[in-house]
Design an enzyme around this catalytic site. Structure first.
Site, PDB file in Angstrom:
ATOM      1  N   GLU A 165      18.001   4.254   2.267  1.00  0.00           N
ATOM      2  CA  GLU A 165      17.077   3.599   3.327  1.00  0.00           C
ATOM      3  C   GLU A 165      15.791   3.266   2.642  1.00  0.00           C
ATOM      4  OE1 GLU A 165      16.166   6.344   6.320  1.00  0.00           O
ATOM      5  OE2 GLU A 165      18.326   6.786   6.786  1.00  0.00           O
ATOM      6  N   LYS A 170      12.019   3.119   2.053  1.00  0.00           N
ATOM      7  CA  LYS A 170      10.803   4.379   2.362  1.00  0.00           C
ATOM      8  C   LYS A 170       9.756   3.401   2.644  1.00  0.00           C
ATOM      9  CE  LYS A 170       8.599   8.087   0.297  1.00  0.00           C
ATOM     10  NZ  LYS A 170       7.267   7.677   1.129  1.00  0.00           N
ATOM     11  N   ASP A 204       6.220   2.471   4.102  1.00  0.00           N
ATOM     12  CA  ASP A 204       4.666   2.980   3.975  1.00  0.00           C
ATOM     13  C   ASP A 204       4.180   2.746   5.333  1.00  0.00           C
ATOM     14  OD1 ASP A 204       2.987   4.106   2.433  1.00  0.00           O
ATOM     15  OD2 ASP A 204       2.651   2.447   1.290  1.00  0.00           O
ATOM     16  N   TYR A 239      14.501   6.939  11.686  1.00  0.00           N
ATOM     17  CA  TYR A 239      15.685   7.367  10.810  1.00  0.00           C
ATOM     18  C   TYR A 239      15.847   8.680  10.514  1.00  0.00           C
ATOM     19  CZ  TYR A 239      10.938   8.575   8.681  1.00  0.00           C
ATOM     20  OH  TYR A 239       9.606   8.896   8.492  1.00  0.00           O
ATOM     21  N   LYS A 254      10.868   6.405  -5.989  1.00  0.00           N
ATOM     22  CA  LYS A 254       9.664   5.285  -5.938  1.00  0.00           C
ATOM     23  C   LYS A 254       9.788   4.245  -6.797  1.00  0.00           C
ATOM     24  CE  LYS A 254       6.537   7.834  -3.178  1.00  0.00           C
ATOM     25  NZ  LYS A 254       5.267   7.898  -3.636  1.00  0.00           N
ATOM     26  N   CYS A 307     -31.146  -5.345 -14.751  1.00  0.00           N
ATOM     27  CA  CYS A 307     -30.222  -5.585 -13.386  1.00  0.00           C
ATOM     28  C   CYS A 307     -30.044  -6.892 -13.096  1.00  0.00           C
ATOM     29  CB  CYS A 307     -31.005  -4.569 -12.302  1.00  0.00           C
ATOM     30  SG  CYS A 307     -30.357  -4.907 -10.786  1.00  0.00           S
ATOM     31  N   CYS A 343     -32.045  -7.729  -9.796  1.00  0.00           N
ATOM     32  CA  CYS A 343     -33.757  -7.591  -9.367  1.00  0.00           C
ATOM     33  C   CYS A 343     -34.587  -7.476 -11.138  1.00  0.00           C
ATOM     34  CB  CYS A 343     -34.160  -6.393  -8.834  1.00  0.00           C
ATOM     35  SG  CYS A 343     -33.817  -4.811  -9.720  1.00  0.00           S
ATOM     36  N   CYS A 391     -29.879   0.778 -12.770  1.00  0.00           N
ATOM     37  CA  CYS A 391     -30.985  -0.199 -12.477  1.00  0.00           C
ATOM     38  C   CYS A 391     -31.978   0.625 -12.148  1.00  0.00           C
ATOM     39  CB  CYS A 391     -30.548  -1.095 -11.361  1.00  0.00           C
ATOM     40  SG  CYS A 391     -32.101  -1.899 -10.624  1.00  0.00           S
ATOM     41  N   CYS A 447     -35.013  -2.868  -5.666  1.00  0.00           N
ATOM     42  CA  CYS A 447     -33.848  -3.900  -6.063  1.00  0.00           C
ATOM     43  C   CYS A 447     -33.240  -3.919  -4.645  1.00  0.00           C
ATOM     44  CB  CYS A 447     -33.288  -3.152  -6.820  1.00  0.00           C
ATOM     45  SG  CYS A 447     -31.581  -3.950  -7.360  1.00  0.00           S
TER      46      CYS A 447
HETATM   47  S1  IVH Z   1      13.432  11.031   5.917  1.00  0.00           S
HETATM   48  C1  IVH Z   1      12.971  15.790   5.654  1.00  0.00           C
HETATM   49  N1  IVH Z   1      13.169   8.530   5.756  1.00  0.00           N
HETATM   50  O1  IVH Z   1       8.069   9.332   3.690  1.00  0.00           O
HETATM   51  C2  IVH Z   1      12.753  14.300   5.505  1.00  0.00           C
HETATM   52  N2  IVH Z   1      11.173   9.509   5.342  1.00  0.00           N
HETATM   53  O2  IVH Z   1       7.349  11.132   1.603  1.00  0.00           O
HETATM   54  C3  IVH Z   1      12.159  13.589   6.427  1.00  0.00           C
HETATM   55  N3  IVH Z   1       9.331   7.901   5.066  1.00  0.00           N
HETATM   56  O3  IVH Z   1       7.232  11.947   5.766  1.00  0.00           O
HETATM   57  C4  IVH Z   1      11.815  12.094   5.842  1.00  0.00           C
HETATM   58  N4  IVH Z   1      10.577   5.936   5.149  1.00  0.00           N
HETATM   59  O4  IVH Z   1       6.809   9.417   6.596  1.00  0.00           O
HETATM   60  C5  IVH Z   1      12.376   9.520   5.700  1.00  0.00           C
HETATM   61  N5  IVH Z   1      13.638   6.118   5.966  1.00  0.00           N
HETATM   62  C6  IVH Z   1      12.870   7.302   5.436  1.00  0.00           C
HETATM   63  C7  IVH Z   1      11.524   7.277   5.196  1.00  0.00           C
HETATM   64  C8  IVH Z   1      10.630   8.256   5.309  1.00  0.00           C
HETATM   65  C9  IVH Z   1       9.434   6.567   5.043  1.00  0.00           C
HETATM   66  C10 IVH Z   1       8.404   8.553   4.997  1.00  0.00           C
HETATM   67  C11 IVH Z   1       7.970   9.894   6.090  1.00  0.00           C
HETATM   68  C12 IVH Z   1       7.861  11.015   5.187  1.00  0.00           C
HETATM   69  C13 IVH Z   1       7.518  10.526   3.738  1.00  0.00           C
HETATM   70  C14 IVH Z   1       7.877  11.608   2.515  1.00  0.00           C
END
Ligand code: IVH
Length: 668
Positions: free
Chosen positions: A111, A113, A115, A218, A305, A397, A400, A415, A421
């Site tokens: 899935e 991740k 942000d 999720y 990541k 600076c 000034c 400065c 300034c």
């Molecule tokens: S599962 C026990 N799935 O990433 C695991 N987390 O770095 C529960 N996050 O705290 C998290 N997308 O806020 C999961 N598809 C995804 C996610 C996800 C973003 C975030 C979430 C978590 C953090 C961990």
């Protein structure tokens, strides 16, 4: 613990607080991850990890006081990170070892991740009843009312769903909604994640309602009955129930992970929302429960990541900016270039030495990196320009014209213009009004720079005199009656300020929020702080020694404070400010040792000290002051001509104190 490890842990803690509680990150995600790994490596090499382990296992930061708390039935944990194929393979190997499996490839759900910030949604009798943020993983903040402003949140579940179930997911803001929000308001959020967090964590849900927040579901929390046997089937159920589930999620086998990662990495910049990696979760829920958790993260899932994003472009010029302490900070102006979906035109060059070390010159082609949210960085030169000369850092600076000097081992050139300034003055005013300081809504950078330019404000006290200028403000371009009135109301609401915020607002060098708190706790009132600081301007004075011996302050900061108080114009500014505002006392450092700490006190009769002062003194020592006498009252302080309260105290057999006895206990 080695001091190096201690220092790293302190930085991790500070970063956690900034990110989770203050919604205002102080380092890139990549730097944060690197710090954590460094700490992990150092911990692995030594045998006394308890305290350090707690810092690393901390997920998020404690829930904010302003929301009521919700204890999670199942802790909300975080995820471990991997950064490449090798680490991912090792993660899979660990799972196999743990489960005693042979070489069979594992099945995952991959899935994006997202942000954003994680959320827990509880349904009882198939009705939505509660929403909580992650908080510290154990306790989160109650944001139920705010979640109810999300049009896409299912308010109820269909028949067949468990009686009680907690569904977890991510609240986020799309890139487009983030840009629109930032364009519409003066205070800018650093990135969509902060915008989402700031919008959700509003005490007034009406504000949340105006922000466009979205949700992807999720994960599972507590449930009265199992919903599925695989994570994939669970996601399908969530969709049936009306939740939005990320459409890019896929069921994959272990060997496909690398190509999934690559595919999503390429698609990343085109997505409508920010993602910073891919989460791989073991699909079989039975295996998930066997794998369980270790520390802050599950063994059955990992976040792979994305690397920080890079690009190359022409360095057009090196510009020098002047900050509130006079620091001359170079920044690179670049031919705009797209780095991972964001158009970048400026990058930081940190300081004079950094430019020399990298030997980057206007005309060079440079490589830059944008990691997550903070200002992009120049990594180095890719190609030397044809007619370049080494950059010579100015010794005056640029604003000034005062001499700019470098102290002995300081990397920063400053400065010397001080309050003459204009750049320093307006930067100080911006700091003065900023969030951790006076926090005046509507007095953002743009407004301050304009007001300063037009002479409406020249120093901090003028801000509080703006309240006499409503008509003049309303008549300005871009302003009107309503916005002027709102600004005045915002200023008025800040006429009472706690001492720590006040000290921080002054923008004294090295006195950030932490040191301001230390000072406030030590001196407790504005008057005693000011008197001590003025006395501390004399080197070797008792006050200077006392100041330098406050734990966390030390002699360097003592010198900076003394330098500030040695300037007559600073004292004049303080006096002018004190005439406009009320600076509330801070609780003292010795609060927990005080015999009054935690005690409930009632004052009755006439005391020589005015009642508000007696109350404030007692509260400053951690006592609770109430009006009526009850069994719960610890002390009743009896002044002259006390009446029914003294009688009741006697009837209940409570401890009574004379004013002198109270003074003795309070150390007055
Ligand atoms: S599962 C026990 N799935 O990433 C695991 N987390 O770095 C529960 N996050 O705290 C998290 N997308 O806020 C999961 N598809 C995804 C996610 C996800 C973003 C975030 C979430 C978590 C953090 C961990």
């Amino acid at each position: 613990m080695t001091s190096e490890l201690e220092a790293i842990l302190a930085r991790i803690k500070a970063a956690n607080l900034a990110y989770h509680t203050q919604d205002s990150p102080i380092m890139t995600d990549a730097d944060y991850d690197a710090l954590r790994r460094q700490a992990e490596a150092m911990l692995a090499a030594q045998s006394e990890p308890t305290e350090a382990r707690t810092t690393l296992d901390d997920v998020g930061a404690a829930a904010d006081q302003k929301f009521s708390k919700i204890t999670h039935a199942v802790p909300m944990l975080s995820l471990d990170n991997v950064f490449g194929t090798e680490e991912f393979t090792e993660f899979c190997a660990r799972i196999r070892r743990f489960l005693g499996l042979n070489d069979a490839p594992l099945r995952f759900v991959a899935e994006p991740k997202i942000d954003g910030l994680s959320i827990s949604l509880t349904y009882e009798a198939r009705k939505f009843v509660r929403a909580a943020t992650r908080g510290d993983g154990t306790q989160g903040e109650d944001v139920t009312a705010n979640l109810l402003t999300l049009p896409t949140l299912p308010r109820s579940l269909p028949p067949g769903a468990p009686e009680r179930i907690e569904i977890r997911g991510e609240i986020y803001m799309s890139k487009a909604d983030f840009l629109a929000l930032n364009n519409a308001q003066e205070r800018k959020f650093a990135n969509p994640r902060n915008a989402a967090a700031g919008s959700l964590r509003q005490l007034d849900p009406a504000i949340t309602a105006t922000r466009k927040l979205s949700l992807f579901a999720y994960a599972q929390g507590e449930t009265a009955a199992p919903v599925a046997t695989t994570h994939w089937a669970y996601l399908e159920r969530l969709k049936d129930w009306g939740f939005s589930v990320n459409p890019l999620s896929a069921q994959i086998d272990e060997p496909q992970a690398a190509s999934f990662q690559e595919k999503l990495g390429l698609a990343r910049s085109q997505l409508a929302y920010d993602i910073d990696g891919v989460v791989y979760k073991i699909d079989d829920l039975m295996l998930q429960s066997r794998l369980g958790f270790v520390g802050r993260a599950p063994r059955w899932a990992v976040a792979w990541k994305f690397p920080a994003e890079r690009a190359s472009t022409l360095l057009e010029a090196i510009e020098i900016q002047v900050g509130r302490t006079g620091a001359l900070t170079p920044r690179a102006r670049l031919t705009p270039v797209n780095v991972g979906g964001v158009l970048v035109q400026y990058a930081t060059l940190h300081n004079e030495d950094e430019i020399a070390r990298k030997d980057v010159r206007p005309g060079d082609i440079v490589e830059l990196q944008r990691a997550g949210d903070v200002i992009p960085q120049i990594l180095g030169r890719l190609q030397r320009g044809e007619t370049t000369t080494p950059f010579i850092f100015p010794d005056r600076c640029p604003v000034c014209g005062s001499l700019a000097v470098r102290d002995n081992d300081d990397v920063v050139r400053r400065c010397t213009g001080g309050l003459t300034c204009p750049a320093q003055v307006s930067e100080r005013l911006i700091h003065f009004c900023s969030r951790g300081a006076f926090d005046i809504e509507g007095m953002g950078e743009k407004t301050i720079v304009e007001f300063f330019r037009d002479g409406l404000i020249t120093a901090a006290p003028d801000i509080f005199r703006l309240t006499h200028q409503e008509a003049a403000i309303a008549a300005r371009e871009g302003w009107g009656k309503l916005s002027a009135r709102n600004l005045i109301a915002a200023i008025e609401s800040r006429r009472v300020i706690p001492l720590p915020r006040f000290i921080f607002a002054l923008g004294i060098r090295h006195v950030g929020e932490t040191n301001a708190k230390l000072l406030a706790r030590h001196y407790t009132s504005y008057q005693s702080w000011r008197a001590a600081m003025q006395a501390a301007t004399i080197i070797g004075s008792d006050e200077r020694l006392e100041l330098g011996s406050i734990s966390g302050i030390g002699p360097i900061i003592a010198t900076d404070l003394a330098a500030f108080f040695a300037e007559p114009h600073n004292l004049a500014t303080l006096d002018a400010l004190a005439a406009e505002i009320t600076i509330a006392d801070a609780p003292s450092a010795g609060i927990s040792e005080s015999p009054l700490a935690g005690k409930t006190i009632v004052f009755t009769g006439t005391l020589s000290m005015a009642r508000p002062e007696a109350k404030a003194r007692a509260e400053a020592l951690g006592a609770k002051v109430t009006e009526s006498v009850s069994k719960k009252t610890d002390y009743v302080v009896i002044g002259a001509e006390a009446g029914s309260k003294a009688k009741k105290a006697a009837e209940l057999g409570l401890t009574t104190l004379t004013e002198d006895e109270f003074r003795a206990l309070a150390g007055l």
